[in-house]
Write an enzyme that holds these catalytic residues in place. Sequence first.
Site, PDB file in Angstrom:
ATOM      1  CG  ASP A  62      -4.367 -11.080  -0.449  1.00 28.06           C
ATOM      2  OD1 ASP A  62      -3.575 -10.958  -1.413  1.00 28.06           O
ATOM      3  OD2 ASP A  62      -4.671 -10.127   0.290  1.00 28.06           O
TER       4      ASP A  62
ATOM      5  CD  GLU B  25      -7.749  -8.458  -0.444  1.00 27.86           C
ATOM      6  OE1 GLU B  25      -6.851  -7.849  -1.077  1.00 27.86           O
ATOM      7  OE2 GLU B  25      -7.649  -8.772   0.747  1.00 27.86           O
TER       8      GLU B  25
ATOM      9  CG  ASP C  20      -8.810 -10.748   8.200  1.00 23.81           C
ATOM     10  OD1 ASP C  20      -8.782 -11.895   7.762  1.00 23.81           O
ATOM     11  OD2 ASP C  20      -8.482  -9.751   7.530  1.00 23.81           O
TER      12      ASP C  20
ATOM     13  CG  ASP D 195       1.845  -0.840   3.446  1.00 24.25           C
ATOM     14  OD1 ASP D 195       1.010  -0.545   4.314  1.00 24.25           O
ATOM     15  OD2 ASP D 195       1.616  -1.602   2.472  1.00 24.25           O
TER      16      ASP D 195
ATOM     17  CD  GLU E 198      -7.176 -12.013   3.313  1.00 25.01           C
ATOM     18  OE1 GLU E 198      -6.900 -10.940   2.743  1.00 25.01           O
ATOM     19  OE2 GLU E 198      -7.231 -12.132   4.544  1.00 25.01           O
TER      20      GLU E 198
ATOM     21  CG  ASP F  92      -4.839 -11.217   7.672  1.00 30.10           C
ATOM     22  OD1 ASP F  92      -5.718 -11.818   7.046  1.00 30.10           O
ATOM     23  OD2 ASP F  92      -4.649  -9.988   7.580  1.00 30.10           O
TER      24      ASP F  92
ATOM     25  CG  HIS G 208      -1.722  -1.035   1.572  1.00 27.11           C
ATOM     26  ND1 HIS G 208      -1.280  -2.192   2.161  1.00 27.11           N
ATOM     27  CD2 HIS G 208      -3.062  -1.181   1.400  1.00 27.11           C
ATOM     28  CE1 HIS G 208      -2.319  -3.012   2.324  1.00 27.11           C
ATOM     29  NE2 HIS G 208      -3.389  -2.440   1.874  1.00 27.11           N
TER      30      HIS G 208
ATOM     31  CG  ASP H 149      -3.328  -9.713   3.450  1.00 26.89           C
ATOM     32  OD1 ASP H 149      -2.618  -9.157   4.306  1.00 26.89           O
ATOM     33  OD2 ASP H 149      -4.472  -9.318   3.174  1.00 26.89           O
TER      34      ASP H 149
END
Lengths: 441, 441, 441, 441
Positions: free
Chosen positions: C298, C234, C309, C106, C270, C311, C103, C341
């Site tokens: 993802d 997404e 989430d 980031d 994802e 992740d 992103h 991700d």
Amino acid sequence: MAKKYFPEVKSKIKYEGPQSDNPLAFKYYNAKKKVGGKTMEQHLKFAVSYWHTFKGTGADPFGGGVYDRPWDHADDAVGVAEQTLDAAFEFITKLGCKYYCFHDRDISPEMSSVKETNKVFSHITDLAKERQKATGVKLLWGTANLFSHPRYANGAATNPDPAVYAHAASQIKNALDATIKLGGESYVFWGGREGYIALQNTDMQLERENLAGMMHMAIKYARSKGFKGKFLIEPKPKEPSTHQYDFDAATAIGYLREFGLMDDFALNIETNHATLATHSFEHELAVASDAGMLGSLDANRGDQTVGWDTDQFPTNIYDAVWAMYYVLKQKGLKHGGLNFDAKVRRNSFDSVDLFYAHIGGMDSFAKGLIIADKLHKDKVFSGNLKERYKGYRSGVGKKIRDGKTTLAELERYAIKKGAPAAISGRQENLENILNQYIFES
Amino acid sequence: MAKKYFPEVKSKIKYEGPQSDNPLAFKYYNAKKKVGGKTMEQHLKFAVSYWHTFKGTGADPFGGGVYDRPWDHADDAVGVAEQTLDAAFEFITKLGCKYYCFHDRDISPEMSSVKETNKVFSHITDLAKERQKATGVKLLWGTANLFSHPRYANGAATNPDPAVYAHAASQIKNALDATIKLGGESYVFWGGREGYIALQNTDMQLERENLAGMMHMAIKYARSKGFKGKFLIEPKPKEPSTHQYDFDAATAIGYLREFGLMDDFALNIETNHATLATHSFEHELAVASDAGMLGSLDANRGDQTVGWDTDQFPTNIYDAVWAMYYVLKQKGLKHGGLNFDAKVRRNSFDSVDLFYAHIGGMDSFAKGLIIADKLHKDKVFSGNLKERYKGYRSGVGKKIRDGKTTLAELERYAIKKGAPAAISGRQENLENILNQYIFES
Amino acid sequence: MAKKYFPEVKSKIKYEGPQSDNPLAFKYYNAKKKVGGKTMEQHLKFAVSYWHTFKGTGADPFGGGVYDRPWDHADDAVGVAEQTLDAAFEFITKLGCKYYCFHDRDISPEMSSVKETNKVFSHITDLAKERQKATGVKLLWGTANLFSHPRYANGAATNPDPAVYAHAASQIKNALDATIKLGGESYVFWGGREGYIALQNTDMQLERENLAGMMHMAIKYARSKGFKGKFLIEPKPKEPSTHQYDFDAATAIGYLREFGLMDDFALNIETNHATLATHSFEHELAVASDAGMLGSLDANRGDQTVGWDTDQFPTNIYDAVWAMYYVLKQKGLKHGGLNFDAKVRRNSFDSVDLFYAHIGGMDSFAKGLIIADKLHKDKVFSGNLKERYKGYRSGVGKKIRDGKTTLAELERYAIKKGAPAAISGRQENLENILNQYIFES
Amino acid sequence: MAKKYFPEVKSKIKYEGPQSDNPLAFKYYNAKKKVGGKTMEQHLKFAVSYWHTFKGTGADPFGGGVYDRPWDHADDAVGVAEQTLDAAFEFITKLGCKYYCFHDRDISPEMSSVKETNKVFSHITDLAKERQKATGVKLLWGTANLFSHPRYANGAATNPDPAVYAHAASQIKNALDATIKLGGESYVFWGGREGYIALQNTDMQLERENLAGMMHMAIKYARSKGFKGKFLIEPKPKEPSTHQYDFDAATAIGYLREFGLMDDFALNIETNHATLATHSFEHELAVASDAGMLGSLDANRGDQTVGWDTDQFPTNIYDAVWAMYYVLKQKGLKHGGLNFDAKVRRNSFDSVDLFYAHIGGMDSFAKGLIIADKLHKDKVFSGNLKERYKGYRSGVGKKIRDGKTTLAELERYAIKKGAPAAISGRQENLENILNQYIFES
């Protein structure tokens, strides 16, 4: 070997090894193979569940039964029960399974009166005893179905009406007699309707006490008849009830402790009941095992995308590994085993699907046993725990364990010691190692 | 009245009645109004929670803080704490609330050493004592924040490292001192990280035992300092932990019983924690109350469409009615009250939103109290239960209750009695009546 | 090779094979090994995600950041960004990964004005271009972070305030410029706040239209700058929003079709977003792939016992097999790849945990590829489907497929044909075969 | 008035007002009372559902039927159907409801052949036509039961076997004929088995296309017979299927758009289906209404603590208010109404419970209508939206709405404008106002 009901399986299912492409052979389950000092069949006391495998119809809330089983075609209910028994022992022996489990009303029908029902039940269990003797098949556990009959719509041992409670008592008494007669290793309480539909018209405390009263009476009766086995409680959070009183392992243990039932009872942990309670299977196993209360397993699998009990056959290797890991860690299930409380999918119409399903479950747990045994021997997880908690084996840690310190002393220690180090839990690496054991065992 | 931090609220929030359209007035909460022999403010010991209301930032997992609070603009952490205290007492007194609750680290900051942290904490709580005296506001309960600091990433009293355990002990000791100094009625344990991230690297039994050890030390310490209040455990199933050891009310009670903690502890039941455990709020209240363990409430509300703790302000009238019904049924919450463990939505940026939110929560529970009192007096639910379970007050039912019967005797009764009647639970009619009470009270 | 930030990894991670017990080696991922005509690295375009791996702090809703990363210690935000870039390329090259994703915020910080922010972003992406050239590492996709900044509390392209919408447009424009400059293969829209907190204060239709307007402007702008890649949407059902407009694959495809966006967009699926939507990962993959819209993955994993989430790094072999199966079935992901991700657990404090985690993810997918390739070649599932649906390739079945029949004609056929046969779906046998492929591939 | 089947209800249920304590009277539903220019019965086209109310047995997955309905005691299936019809019209007229809904197989049985089944269906619907004429009761919608018969175990219009598809076509044709004959205002497709049990043995795309083909044939047939009403699709995410293709409103709308079915179809939104899809009821209503596709409602209620369809009668006032709010906002449901797709609890054994249940549902929606009408007139929510989104009615906001700007222009605007203000969404205050409207309307 009988070929009456399962002619498509001509002989006993054999172990043919991982390279076989015969769907009617074991790829991993090799009964006499030794793993960690015991044979696979000693580790894995698999049981066929009478209700799903022989009396399941494929009905669901939106449609009725869809299977056409040849053993259901006798003229009356007793004849059907007799034929089903024949089919059951044909199936179990062809599968090479050593145990089965039943509810009273799976194996023998409800008749027009309590006396008649009991009489037929006695007859059918006499036949079952003969079949057990003839085949070497054993009863893992017995139980009473206290949820299907309309009288139990408001519960059995938790019914607002003592008359229903009395009927439940009668069924339990006879189911205990049958379990003892057939050498059952345990007796199970699953209280599908021992909970509530709506809290607002329920006296929860009275109901919980009455249920405990029934359990105490059952213990007293069974012990007086020489029963040496365990009573098992099978936690489930809900379904068909909105709330079931033995929601999960922790709740069931709390209940047993509250009512003085810890010595006679252990838990029968089911995979799908764990997931319905938003726990992992291994969590429920660990809670029960930590308390010395892991008695038996109902090996199946849920579907995480739906909110009800799917009772699928267990094929997830991670579940099988963890189950066998906890079993090995506590050196086995004394009175218990692995009951397949599992049913084929509604559209698996054929009798041969029952074989595929059980073979898959047995192979998955056999593979799981092999992997878990290796993890256990190599101390993959136990070694990591030993290292991680080493601080509690000496110094201030040991004083904490021994209950020999105080807040004030610990504060002085904290001040002196300063900021603790950040020590990684290494979860990712442990996950990688687990996968490697799964792929390479 | 101070107008420094909340100039948009010029005077104390007043009761203006149901027809008022003033968003800064109570429509239902009328502090001095009598309901069932006590004033509303005696029934409803509302508390403002320091963390959400004064130290909440609006941060969530995908974005940082969004509120710009004037009391956060001092030069250093101690200055911010002092200004926050001023803001807090301005808010609480303008709202007309009688209680507040805090964690040690909401009210006073973590400093560079344990000693320094304790010193500042002592200073700030001295100031709080002055404010309490000046305003008549009281402390409902105190607690220690054992989850935000990085040292607690692996738990506090359940940390694998005794050094972290010692830091937790230090915080609890000082939080107990502060609670006692400020006349707090209870002391809360909420163990957000007293559970596990991953089971595979966790010694669950050791951790559970260590947590109980900490609780015993806390009791011993507090009682030695003259604390007469209750310790409260606040069940939550998960978040931030994957699993929290005091999952729900039944699990927490089982834990307290296992470790000999029943006498000193009660439960603090939170609405949103109930729903995260897939229970209804009223279920958790009933479980706790039935066991004589309902000590206090964290009044808030979750969002059933999401899977995390939303801590919204409580406005659902059904929840409020049931909460007050169980409180009235057990004749009040002795040491406890109704803490708004609730936060305004992230996009409710303005300080005035904090007033709207609390007014809404207080009005909802005031309305709930009025309705519940009427339901209670009219014996809507208790009368129905009395009728429904009447069979257990005589005959075989009474023998069941008294533990004076056997399976055999009950079987004889079942045979004699024949098929039980099907007695409707009348759930739909009870639901209709409840709605009518809600609309017409 | 640089050793500045990850000194514990002295050289590039090597493939050492399934028997290696080196935690810093691949057991299954062998970049140059051929599987089905392409090398593993051609099949598996793994990408490191900048946000989790380099900018993740370990913060969660109950505690702040816990990692102490050496690249975060520069004097100002730009210095931190430069150091992070160095760390990122050191990590990616040591890991032997070919792609990364970011992103805008980031990789480069928010500054005091839009102009300054853009200027720094341009500088940092110039540096990234140099690093890419020097290392051969490529950009899989770029995106704009339109959710972390306070201005986006009410959404970005769905904000009630056009001024916020304009800021979002600015970020997208610059993120597109950067993606094009760095040769990014795709550009992603994930709308974490493109949904609502509460429906009652939301004009859902206006917001959905405005979001589509933004997407059209983005396409127009990017195409005018020569961008040939795909735009990716997404899907995620919720979190941080109560409801996110692109809830799941079916909803996202419906949205793209409604607003004329099908040609330029595909989906980035994802795992954890699938499970949050109560779907299986393979379901979402199938929905996207069937519609010709499966663009990228993802790759991560959720925890089915919690409602948010998580992740986690993907290590579940079943997920990896199904993912690669669908990718092989559609002959690859043209513009897409497998972005991790995923983040290490909060208590995996060490930089080396980042390596363990990525190695585990890459090995799992490499193993999954090998298994899926075998399943694909042996037509295990496709052959079964061909047989199961054969009735639609001739006769009345073909007329149904071709839209050349009527209710009346079909009724005549039903009458003539009589009761259909019950044909087993053979699910249990397919599950057994899948397990055998997993264990024996 | 007939008293054959419901002797406990001696005359038509009357409106007695909010103070009545007669459980067999309406407290809020006053058919002829005007609300916002129309009578309550014009707003609230309540329908009794034939399946639950007259053919529901109380069976659940763990027990069979428990109700003993006098109309089920005829000698053969046709006799039962005729008696049920009498009971139905007695109930509906005593209740004072204006509409009913049925599936073909609720109202008329499956016989030994398609021809015989159709013949009996024609006979029973002729009788129904007479009863409608005699009583003024109307058919809200008809549908075909394509899920209960064993032939549909693998789906109906999505079955792998064209022979089953043909049977489904036959049922739809006859159900359309019946709906037209009886003046039904709409025709519903609910595809409980139009989805999959397991993805791995399913060709999802073929099945979705075949289902669309069936819908097109149904439109063609019905229009040729003069049907002017709407076709309704009823989204549900799962149960009995693991996944149902019309998962939720957004998915169903996407499906209708994909297959060119938007003009002839609208949606029938069910409360409990919304919650099973992890949506709120109001969300599904808004999605459908925003798309111009809100056609009808299945008014019921789920239990958020369980994961299956409980189909309880709707008594939650918040649901009722939102439902009526969206209906008023779109100026009514042209071809649709409010069908009680709801059943009494399993232990509500008595026929009178059916009356209590419907009275509660009708009263809840009548009260909801009164409240919603006031909210609508006072522009509580619409006024707030108008203010909140005002930026899009002029300037750059208007250009965004009109598609007349670009990323570059918006970036210039953002630069010029600087940081946007933080504008509160005022959710808490809106919630308070809603409660006040509920209590005071």
